[in-house]
Scaffold this active site. Structure first.
Site, PDB file in Angstrom:
ATOM      1  N   ASP A 223      94.563  15.205  18.851  1.00 27.51           N
ATOM      2  CA  ASP A 223      95.670  14.581  19.554  1.00 27.51           C
ATOM      3  C   ASP A 223      95.924  13.236  18.865  1.00 27.51           C
ATOM      4  O   ASP A 223      95.117  12.774  18.054  1.00 27.51           O
ATOM      5  CB  ASP A 223      95.285  14.399  21.023  1.00 27.51           C
ATOM      6  CG  ASP A 223      96.311  13.627  21.807  1.00 27.51           C
ATOM      7  OD1 ASP A 223      97.493  13.994  21.765  1.00 27.51           O
ATOM      8  OD2 ASP A 223      95.927  12.632  22.456  1.00 27.51           O
TER       9      ASP A 223
ATOM     10  N   ASP B 112      98.134  10.015  20.503  1.00 25.77           N
ATOM     11  CA  ASP B 112      98.129   8.883  21.438  1.00 25.77           C
ATOM     12  C   ASP B 112      96.912   8.927  22.344  1.00 25.77           C
ATOM     13  O   ASP B 112      96.668   9.932  23.027  1.00 25.77           O
ATOM     14  CB  ASP B 112      99.402   8.903  22.297  1.00 25.77           C
ATOM     15  CG  ASP B 112     100.663   8.762  21.473  1.00 25.77           C
ATOM     16  OD1 ASP B 112     101.220   7.671  21.439  1.00 25.77           O
ATOM     17  OD2 ASP B 112     101.075   9.770  20.849  1.00 25.77           O
TER      18      ASP B 112
ATOM     19  N   ASP C 263      92.011  13.190  24.364  1.00 24.50           N
ATOM     20  CA  ASP C 263      91.596  12.255  25.415  1.00 24.50           C
ATOM     21  C   ASP C 263      92.092  12.644  26.793  1.00 24.50           C
ATOM     22  O   ASP C 263      91.774  11.964  27.767  1.00 24.50           O
ATOM     23  CB  ASP C 263      92.124  10.848  25.097  1.00 24.50           C
ATOM     24  CG  ASP C 263      93.643  10.794  25.165  1.00 24.50           C
ATOM     25  OD1 ASP C 263      94.307  11.508  24.373  1.00 24.50           O
ATOM     26  OD2 ASP C 263      94.174  10.068  26.008  1.00 24.50           O
TER      27      ASP C 263
END
Length: 239
Positions: free
Chosen positions: A14, A16, A180
């Site tokens: 990922d 961001d 995250d």
């Protein structure tokens, strides 16, 4: 390498909240867009709780907060204007306040040199990916980059992950998804990937451990933390 990488060949990341802390620039772009409409901008902390489902959803969540109404009831014309303004302002300065998390560059380069296929799967619009990766000098690490608008569906749908694995001819059980948020872990599980969750980043205020990932790390550098030797192959293609 971390033992979870044993016999793995492809690692998807990922962006961001995983590789970069981008909320300050996202919040700044939202503030400028809101100011054009005479609206009170949300705080950086509030914006961090809305990140994860793409730019349009971010704007809708912010507008829902501003008017204290369900997002489905927002004025369509207003949403369209603010979304366009947000994209314009963010595109003007996508990395002025954004920072790379500690250890990210070294970890990516080590995995790349070890022969893993590294890909980027983000819900951020594709147009913003290249400027960010280039700014932080990590663009050469990735063999494929997919944004939230690159395919018909985005995370938590497994389509981007399935597409990436098929593109390189790597079976799902030889792939890892690193992220995250619960959307990363849900997409990884649905695609049959092993999943790695990072305890920092943005996950709507929820502990990422609740998503039951295969591994939970406090730093991306922990992917390099054990002596386990992964099995990799020559799956990579020219970038």
């Amino acid at each position: 390498m971390h033992s979870l990488l044993d016999k793995k060949r492809l690692v998807a990341f990922d962006l961001d909240g995983t590789l970069i802390d981008s909320v300050p620039d996202l919040a700044a772009a939202l503030a400028r867009a809101f100011n054009e409409e005479g609206l009170t901008p949300p705080s950086v902390e509030a914006v961090s709780g809305w990140v994860g489902n793409g730019a349009q959803v971010l704007v809708e969540r912010a507008l829902g907060w501003a008017f204290d109404v369900p997002e489905a009831t927002l004025d369509e014309a207003l949403s369209t204007r603010v979304y366009a303004a947000f994209l314009r302002h963010y595109g003007d300065a996508p990395h002025r306040l954004t920072q790379l998390y500690p250890g990210v560059a070294d970890t990516l380069k080590a995995l790349d040199q070890a022969g893993f296929v590294l890909i980027l799967i983000t819900n951020k619009p594709e147009r913003f990916i290249a400027p960010l990766l280039s700014h932080f000098a990590i663009d050469a690490c990735f063999s494929l980059r997919l944004g939230g608008d690159s395919l018909a569906r985005k995370k938590p749908d497994p389509l981007p992950l399935v597409h990436a694995a098929a593109h390189f001819g790597v079976p799902a059980n030889a792939c890892v998804m690193v992220g995250d948020s619960r959307h990363d872990i849900a997409a990884g599980k649905a695609a049959g990937f092993a999943t790695v969750a990072l305890t920092y980043g943005y996950n709507h205020g929820e502990p990422i451990s609740q998503s039951a990932p295969d591994a939970l790390l406090d730093s991306l550098t922990e992917l390099l933390s054990t002596s386990a030797t992964p099995t990799v192959s020559s799956t990579r293609t020219a970038r």
